[in-house]
Scaffold this motif. Structure first.
Motif, PDB file in Angstrom:
ATOM      1  N   LYS A  24       0.834  -1.212   0.000  1.00 37.27           N
ATOM      2  CA  LYS A  24       0.000   0.000   0.000  1.00 37.27           C
ATOM      3  C   LYS A  24       0.861   1.251   0.000  1.00 37.27           C
ATOM      4  N   ALA A  25       1.946   1.240   0.768  1.00 39.49           N
ATOM      5  CA  ALA A  25       2.841   2.401   0.838  1.00 39.49           C
ATOM      6  C   ALA A  25       3.500   2.670  -0.514  1.00 39.49           C
ATOM      7  N   VAL A  26       3.973   1.624  -1.169  1.00 38.85           N
ATOM      8  CA  VAL A  26       4.613   1.784  -2.477  1.00 38.85           C
ATOM      9  C   VAL A  26       3.610   2.319  -3.496  1.00 38.85           C
ATOM     10  N   SER A  27       2.377   1.827  -3.474  1.00 37.57           N
ATOM     11  CA  SER A  27       1.343   2.315  -4.395  1.00 37.57           C
ATOM     12  C   SER A  27       1.028   3.781  -4.147  1.00 37.57           C
ATOM     13  N   ALA A  28       0.910   4.163  -2.887  1.00 42.07           N
ATOM     14  CA  ALA A  28       0.613   5.561  -2.546  1.00 42.07           C
ATOM     15  C   ALA A  28       1.745   6.487  -2.984  1.00 42.07           C
ATOM     16  N   ILE A  29       2.978   6.070  -2.773  1.00 36.96           N
ATOM     17  CA  ILE A  29       4.127   6.878  -3.183  1.00 36.96           C
ATOM     18  C   ILE A  29       4.144   7.028  -4.700  1.00 36.96           C
ATOM     19  N   SER A  30       3.868   5.941  -5.407  1.00 39.37           N
ATOM     20  CA  SER A  30       3.857   5.975  -6.867  1.00 39.37           C
ATOM     21  C   SER A  30       2.814   6.957  -7.389  1.00 39.37           C
ATOM     22  N   ARG A  31       1.610   6.921  -6.833  1.00 38.53           N
ATOM     23  CA  ARG A  31       0.550   7.842  -7.258  1.00 38.53           C
ATOM     24  C   ARG A  31       0.922   9.291  -6.944  1.00 38.53           C
ATOM     25  N   THR A  32       1.539   9.523  -5.800  1.00 42.04           N
ATOM     26  CA  THR A  32       1.918  10.876  -5.390  1.00 42.04           C
ATOM     27  C   THR A  32       3.005  11.443  -6.294  1.00 42.04           C
ATOM     28  N   VAL A  33       3.984  10.637  -6.635  1.00 48.09           N
ATOM     29  CA  VAL A  33       5.075  11.083  -7.500  1.00 48.09           C
ATOM     30  C   VAL A  33       4.553  11.357  -8.918  1.00 48.09           C
ATOM     31  N   GLU A  34       3.543  10.629  -9.337  1.00 49.72           N
ATOM     32  CA  GLU A  34       3.011  10.763 -10.688  1.00 49.72           C
ATOM     33  C   GLU A  34       2.234  12.070 -10.896  1.00 49.72           C
ATOM     34  N   LYS A  35       1.629  12.623  -9.865  1.00 51.65           N
ATOM     35  CA  LYS A  35       0.764  13.803 -10.008  1.00 51.65           C
ATOM     36  C   LYS A  35       1.459  15.002 -10.652  1.00 51.65           C
ATOM     37  N   PRO A  36       2.653  15.426 -10.176  1.00 53.65           N
ATOM     38  CA  PRO A  36       3.289  16.588 -10.829  1.00 53.65           C
ATOM     39  C   PRO A  36       3.626  16.323 -12.296  1.00 53.65           C
ATOM     40  N   ILE A  37       3.877  15.074 -12.645  1.00 60.15           N
ATOM     41  CA  ILE A  37       4.176  14.715 -14.034  1.00 60.15           C
ATOM     42  C   ILE A  37       2.896  14.790 -14.858  1.00 60.15           C
ATOM     43  N   GLN A  38       1.797  14.305 -14.304  1.00 59.97           N
ATOM     44  CA  GLN A  38       0.507  14.302 -14.998  1.00 59.97           C
ATOM     45  C   GLN A  38       0.030  15.724 -15.295  1.00 59.97           C
ATOM     46  N   TYR A  39       0.204  16.626 -14.334  1.00 60.77           N
ATOM     47  CA  TYR A  39      -0.333  17.976 -14.477  1.00 60.77           C
ATOM     48  C   TYR A  39       0.694  19.013 -14.906  1.00 60.77           C
ATOM     49  N   ALA A  40       1.861  18.581 -15.354  1.00 60.12           N
ATOM     50  CA  ALA A  40       2.859  19.521 -15.881  1.00 60.12           C
ATOM     51  C   ALA A  40       2.313  20.122 -17.182  1.00 60.12           C
ATOM     52  N   GLY A  41       2.493  21.392 -17.357  1.00 65.55           N
ATOM     53  CA  GLY A  41       2.050  22.031 -18.594  1.00 65.55           C
ATOM     54  C   GLY A  41       0.593  22.441 -18.553  1.00 65.55           C
ATOM     55  N   PRO A  42       0.041  22.798 -19.726  1.00 69.78           N
ATOM     56  CA  PRO A  42      -1.310  23.352 -19.791  1.00 69.78           C
ATOM     57  C   PRO A  42      -2.452  22.356 -19.573  1.00 69.78           C
ATOM     58  N   GLY A  43      -2.210  21.074 -19.661  1.00 72.08           N
ATOM     59  CA  GLY A  43      -3.267  20.081 -19.480  1.00 72.08           C
ATOM     60  C   GLY A  43      -2.693  18.773 -18.988  1.00 72.08           C
ATOM     61  N   GLU A  44      -3.586  17.824 -18.704  1.00 72.49           N
ATOM     62  CA  GLU A  44      -3.117  16.516 -18.231  1.00 72.49           C
ATOM     63  C   GLU A  44      -2.303  15.823 -19.319  1.00 72.49           C
TER      64      GLU A  44
END
Length: 81
Positions: A24-44
């Motif tokens: 669960k911890a590894v999954s949560a960390i993975s999702r958290t790290v992914e957010k700034p990458i997903q929302y970089a720039g003008p859109g998802e």
């Protein structure tokens, strides 16, 4: 401890709540790290593509040493600065 938990063979000897908690911890960390990458720039996903398993990437992709086929990878386009 980290090296101990990298080996699936050794996981068999740990209590189930520890294994579940780590997963669960590894999954949560993975999702958290992914957010700034997903929302970089003008859109998802407008700057980078969604991370993919290394096994699904083209043969022209160069992996960081130690990458396994099952690892999710962020592809940095050639010439990105």
């Amino acid at each position: 401890m980290i090296n101990e938990l990298k080996s699936p063979r050794k996981w068999q000897h740990y209590p189930e709540p520890l294994v579940e908690g780590l997963s669960k911890a590894v999954s949560a960390i993975s999702r958290t790290v992914e957010k700034p990458i997903q929302y970089a720039g003008p859109g998802e996903w407008s700057v980078f593509d969604r991370p993919q398993r290394y096994s699904t990437l083209s043969s022209s992709t160069v992996a960081v040493p130690g990458t396994h086929q099952r690892d999710r990878c962020l592809v940095i386009p050639l010439g990105f600065s």
